[in-house]
Write an enzyme that holds these catalytic residues in place. Structure first.
Site, PDB file in Angstrom:
ATOM      1  N   ARG A 114       0.818  -1.225   0.000  1.00  8.48           N
ATOM      2  CA  ARG A 114       0.000   0.000   0.000  1.00  8.48           C
ATOM      3  C   ARG A 114       0.850   1.273   0.000  1.00  8.48           C
ATOM      4  NH1 ARG A 114      -3.102  -3.121   3.458  1.00  8.48           N
ATOM      5  NH2 ARG A 114      -4.859  -4.014   2.352  1.00  8.48           N
ATOM      6  N   LYS A 158       2.764  12.071 -10.561  1.00  4.60           N
ATOM      7  CA  LYS A 158       2.005  11.144 -11.423  1.00  4.60           C
ATOM      8  C   LYS A 158       2.882   9.951 -11.759  1.00  4.60           C
ATOM      9  CE  LYS A 158      -1.277  13.920 -14.034  1.00  4.60           C
ATOM     10  NZ  LYS A 158      -1.628  14.364 -15.399  1.00  4.60           N
ATOM     11  N   GLU A 176       9.433  19.046 -24.060  1.00  4.92           N
ATOM     12  CA  GLU A 176       8.670  19.361 -22.836  1.00  4.92           C
ATOM     13  C   GLU A 176       9.075  20.728 -22.276  1.00  4.92           C
ATOM     14  OE1 GLU A 176       6.108  17.606 -21.861  1.00  4.92           O
ATOM     15  OE2 GLU A 176       6.468  15.444 -21.982  1.00  4.92           O
ATOM     16  N   LYS A 236       6.521  23.672 -13.918  1.00  3.07           N
ATOM     17  CA  LYS A 236       5.826  22.453 -13.488  1.00  3.07           C
ATOM     18  C   LYS A 236       5.538  22.511 -11.981  1.00  3.07           C
ATOM     19  CE  LYS A 236       4.795  17.839 -13.708  1.00  3.07           C
ATOM     20  NZ  LYS A 236       4.720  16.630 -14.457  1.00  3.07           N
ATOM     21  N   GLU A 285      -4.963  17.433 -10.580  1.00  2.00           N
ATOM     22  CA  GLU A 285      -5.530  17.763 -11.891  1.00  2.00           C
ATOM     23  C   GLU A 285      -7.043  17.983 -11.834  1.00  2.00           C
ATOM     24  OE1 GLU A 285      -3.557  15.821 -15.243  1.00  2.00           O
ATOM     25  OE2 GLU A 285      -5.380  16.077 -16.416  1.00  2.00           O
ATOM     26  N   ARG A 303      -3.838  21.803 -13.915  1.00  2.41           N
ATOM     27  CA  ARG A 303      -2.748  20.866 -14.227  1.00  2.41           C
ATOM     28  C   ARG A 303      -2.890  20.271 -15.631  1.00  2.41           C
ATOM     29  NH1 ARG A 303       0.351  16.405 -10.429  1.00  2.41           N
ATOM     30  NH2 ARG A 303       1.651  15.624 -12.116  1.00  2.41           N
ATOM     31  N   ASN A 327      -0.670  19.107 -20.375  1.00  4.07           N
ATOM     32  CA  ASN A 327      -0.882  18.137 -21.451  1.00  4.07           C
ATOM     33  C   ASN A 327      -1.001  18.795 -22.819  1.00  4.07           C
ATOM     34  OD1 ASN A 327      -0.830  15.637 -20.004  1.00  4.07           O
ATOM     35  ND2 ASN A 327      -2.647  16.398 -18.969  1.00  4.07           N
ATOM     36  N   HIS A 362      -0.465  16.687 -25.803  1.00  9.70           N
ATOM     37  CA  HIS A 362      -0.424  15.282 -25.373  1.00  9.70           C
ATOM     38  C   HIS A 362      -1.618  14.456 -25.856  1.00  9.70           C
ATOM     39  CE1 HIS A 362       2.893  16.646 -22.987  1.00  9.70           C
ATOM     40  NE2 HIS A 362       3.047  15.500 -22.383  1.00  9.70           N
ATOM     41  N   HIS A 410      -0.315  11.325 -27.446  1.00  7.74           N
ATOM     42  CA  HIS A 410      -0.570   9.980 -26.912  1.00  7.74           C
ATOM     43  C   HIS A 410      -1.183   9.094 -27.997  1.00  7.74           C
ATOM     44  CE1 HIS A 410      -0.609  11.284 -22.388  1.00  7.74           C
ATOM     45  NE2 HIS A 410       0.591  11.241 -22.905  1.00  7.74           N
ATOM     46  N   HIS A 426       8.120   9.637 -26.856  1.00  6.95           N
ATOM     47  CA  HIS A 426       7.135  10.545 -26.258  1.00  6.95           C
ATOM     48  C   HIS A 426       7.416  12.004 -26.631  1.00  6.95           C
ATOM     49  CE1 HIS A 426       4.244  11.973 -23.310  1.00  6.95           C
ATOM     50  NE2 HIS A 426       5.179  12.743 -22.769  1.00  6.95           N
TER      51      HIS A 426
HETATM   52  P1  NAD Z   1      12.753   6.882 -21.359  1.00  6.65           P
HETATM   53  O1  NAD Z   1      12.613   6.723 -19.916  1.00  6.65           O
HETATM   54  O2  NAD Z   1      12.302   5.783 -22.242  1.00  6.65           O
HETATM   55  O3  NAD Z   1      14.276   7.233 -21.691  1.00  6.65           O
HETATM   56  C1  NAD Z   1      14.666   7.343 -23.024  1.00  6.65           C
HETATM   57  C2  NAD Z   1      15.858   6.407 -23.318  1.00  6.65           C
HETATM   58  O4  NAD Z   1      17.031   6.964 -22.743  1.00  6.65           O
HETATM   59  C3  NAD Z   1      15.709   5.021 -22.728  1.00  6.65           C
HETATM   60  O5  NAD Z   1      16.228   4.086 -23.629  1.00  6.65           O
HETATM   61  C4  NAD Z   1      16.600   5.070 -21.484  1.00  6.65           C
HETATM   62  O6  NAD Z   1      17.098   3.808 -21.128  1.00  6.65           O
HETATM   63  C5  NAD Z   1      17.704   5.981 -21.945  1.00  6.65           C
HETATM   64  N1  NAD Z   1      18.399   6.738 -20.904  1.00  6.65           N
HETATM   65  C6  NAD Z   1      17.890   7.280 -19.791  1.00  6.65           C
HETATM   66  N2  NAD Z   1      18.812   8.024 -19.174  1.00  6.65           N
HETATM   67  C7  NAD Z   1      19.954   7.918 -19.885  1.00  6.65           C
HETATM   68  C8  NAD Z   1      21.246   8.491 -19.771  1.00  6.65           C
HETATM   69  N3  NAD Z   1      21.534   9.376 -18.812  1.00  6.65           N
HETATM   70  N4  NAD Z   1      22.176   8.152 -20.681  1.00  6.65           N
HETATM   71  C9  NAD Z   1      21.866   7.304 -21.707  1.00  6.65           C
HETATM   72  N5  NAD Z   1      20.653   6.775 -21.894  1.00  6.65           N
HETATM   73  C10 NAD Z   1      19.699   7.082 -20.992  1.00  6.65           C
HETATM   74  O7  NAD Z   1      11.965   8.191 -21.881  1.00  6.65           O
HETATM   75  P2  NAD Z   1      11.770   9.651 -21.297  1.00  6.65           P
HETATM   76  O8  NAD Z   1      11.688  10.522 -22.484  1.00  6.65           O
HETATM   77  O9  NAD Z   1      12.712   9.973 -20.220  1.00  6.65           O
HETATM   78  O10 NAD Z   1      10.333   9.570 -20.604  1.00  6.65           O
HETATM   79  C11 NAD Z   1       9.168   9.376 -21.360  1.00  6.65           C
HETATM   80  C12 NAD Z   1       8.102   8.818 -20.456  1.00  6.65           C
HETATM   81  O11 NAD Z   1       7.783   9.771 -19.444  1.00  6.65           O
HETATM   82  C13 NAD Z   1       6.803   8.501 -21.168  1.00  6.65           C
HETATM   83  O12 NAD Z   1       6.339   7.249 -20.764  1.00  6.65           O
HETATM   84  C14 NAD Z   1       5.871   9.572 -20.685  1.00  6.65           C
HETATM   85  O13 NAD Z   1       4.535   9.156 -20.688  1.00  6.65           O
HETATM   86  C15 NAD Z   1       6.378   9.816 -19.304  1.00  6.65           C
HETATM   87  N6  NAD Z   1       6.017  11.122 -18.729  1.00  6.65           N
HETATM   88  C16 NAD Z   1       5.451  11.116 -17.493  1.00  6.65           C
HETATM   89  C17 NAD Z   1       5.140  12.316 -16.899  1.00  6.65           C
HETATM   90  C18 NAD Z   1       4.598  12.317 -15.493  1.00  6.65           C
HETATM   91  O14 NAD Z   1       4.195  13.371 -15.035  1.00  6.65           O
HETATM   92  N7  NAD Z   1       4.621  11.209 -14.808  1.00  6.65           N
HETATM   93  C19 NAD Z   1       5.397  13.525 -17.557  1.00  6.65           C
HETATM   94  C20 NAD Z   1       5.970  13.487 -18.823  1.00  6.65           C
HETATM   95  C21 NAD Z   1       6.288  12.263 -19.405  1.00  6.65           C
HETATM   96  N1  GLY Z   2       2.803  15.558 -17.506  1.00  6.56           N
HETATM   97  C1  GLY Z   2       1.492  15.835 -17.054  1.00  6.56           C
HETATM   98  C2  GLY Z   2       1.355  16.072 -15.593  1.00  6.56           C
HETATM   99  O1  GLY Z   2       2.282  15.927 -14.836  1.00  6.56           O
HETATM  100  O2  GLY Z   2       0.305  16.400 -15.158  1.00  6.56           O
END
Ligand code: NAD
Ligand code: GLY
Length: 366
Positions: free
Chosen positions: A127, A149, A191, A228, A238, A242, A246, A249, A253, A265
């Site tokens: 939990r 999130k 972003e 942010k 949200e 918030r 997006n 997005h 998406h 992404h």
């Molecule tokens: P990712 O985590 O897939 O990283 C991209 C690539 O870079 C991967 O292959 C990873 O292994 C590699 N990598 C990471 N750090 C590295 C480093 N320092 N050196 C070399 N390689 C490295 O992608 P991302 O762009 O970081 O994140 C995208 C994800 O984030 C999506 O799933 C998206 O939906 C999510 N997201 C979430 C929120 C939220 O608020 N939770 C906000 C925006 C995006």
């Molecule tokens: N990336 C969208 C949020 O954090 O709300």
């Protein structure tokens, strides 16, 4: 250019309490002492992915062990296509193997995929156990590690399963960006550009007026983090504002989903922002010059601005994208809820756009 010689701390106020974001250099060696400032148990799982593990996991483990923590390392397969139940299950198994009890905690080391997946596992294990985010992509530093999130994708739609799990600490070490491929750096910029359009016109101007080589990246990142932080503080769950985060997005998406998550992404967000901007221009909500400015900033960073390229060029792509938008979790009844720009720093949320206007904007920007 990545500078920033001293640590910067931003405090985020959340419903579960305040937490610091620490931004600087050489921080992976200091994760242990930063975590020591919190009342955390000794057992910790460093949850990472198969790309980041060989680069940074041992360094983080040493830093934690030096502060008498007992670290275990667990890695999911890298890539958005693994942001799913199987990876959550793998992390949970590793928490059990590491004998993480409710006093233990999870350190998510990696990009947004690791942060979202490991964070979700931490939110449901017993939990909920404490979470520390150590983002290693520009995108995760600017956006996903902040605000709580967490979640995974479902076969029927992106991010359909998730929770709010506020981190206890975010540690963004700029040195990790030196190993980041240029494509991923560009994804992070998408972003950061978004943050400028939503809430910091000076940030947008700053990016626009510097070439990628000359941009003071740490300064731009810090400004995006502040955008942010300010939004999630005002609207942590949200209820309203918030959703502005997006921008691009709802389209993005759908592009990700329709390409089986092969499209990064950040690319999808860049393309989605262009469609949103065109829609806003068509509806006389914004001046056409904003679309030209947006395209030129994105293109300078080698970000794609036509959504059909490279793998959505078939005639069936447009109906598939429109159908994928129906599963977007932000839709209101059957209409997608869209974020549309009026000008940098001035964006609106609306669910009142006729479907034919959406299809037109997509047709014009394919
Ligand atoms: P990712 O985590 O897939 O990283 C991209 C690539 O870079 C991967 O292959 C990873 O292994 C590699 N990598 C990471 N750090 C590295 C480093 N320092 N050196 C070399 N390689 C490295 O992608 P991302 O762009 O970081 O994140 C995208 C994800 O984030 C999506 O799933 C998206 O939906 C999510 N997201 C979430 C929120 C939220 O608020 N939770 C906000 C925006 C995006
Ligand atoms: N990336 C969208 C949020 O954090 O709300």
């Amino acid at each position: 250019m990545i500078s920033q010689h001293e640590d910067t701390r931003l405090i985020v106020r959340s419903p579960e309490g305040e937490y610091p974001i620490v931004l600087g250099r050489g921080l992976l060696d200091r994760v242990g002492s930063l975590a020591r400032e919190l009342a955390l148990g000794e057992r910790v799982v460093i949850a990472t992915d198969t790309t980041v593990q060989p680069l940074y996991a041992e360094q983080v483990a040493r830093s934690l062990a030096a502060e008498s923590f007992v670290p275990h390392i667990a890695a999911m397969r890298a890539g958005e296509e693994h942001k799913n139940w199987a990876s959550v299950q793998g992390f949970v198994d590793s928490f059990i193997d590491a004998q993480l009890d409710r006093g233990g905690w999870v350190l998510a080391l990696g990009g947004g995929v690791v942060g979202d997946t490991a964070g979700f596992a931490a939110s449901i294990y017993m939990r909920g156990v404490p979470l520390v985010q150590v983002p290693t992509t520009l995108l995760a530093m600017a956006d996903s590690s902040i605000g709580g999130k967490v979640g995974i994708d479902h076969a029927r739609g992106k991010n359909l399963l998730g929770a709010f799990k506020q981190p206890r600490l975010v540690v963004a070490d700029l040195d990790t960006l030196h190993t980041l491929p240029s494509r991923e750096l560009a994804c992070g910029m998408a972003e950061i550009v978004k943050a400028g359009i939503i809430g910091d016109p000076d940030l947008f101007d700053m990016i626009e007026s510097a070439s990628p080589e000359d941009l003071e990246l740490a300064g731009a990142l810090l400004r995006a983090m502040r955008v942010k932080r300010d939004i999630v503080e005002r609207d942590p769950h949200e209820a309203g504002e918030r959703a502005l985060l997006n921008l691009g997005h709802t389209f993005g998406h759908a592009f990700e989903h329709c390409t089986g998550y092969a499209r990064p992404h950040g690319y999808a967000v860049a393309q989605g922002m262009v469609v949103a901007c065109r829609l806003a221009v068509n509806l006389d909500l914004c001046d056409p010059s904003l679309e030209a400015r947006l395209r030129s900033v994105l293109e300078a960073w080698n970000l794609p601005t036509h959504w059909a390229e490279p793998d959505l060029t078939s005639p069936e792509a447009l109906p598939s994208v429109l159908s994928a938008m129906q599963t977007d979790k932000k839709r209101l009844n059957t209409r997608p809820r869209l974020i549309l720009p009026r000008a940098p720093g001035n964006v609106i949320i609306t669910a009142d756009i006729p479907p034919e206007s959406i299809a037109n904007a997509l047709e014009q920007t394919r």
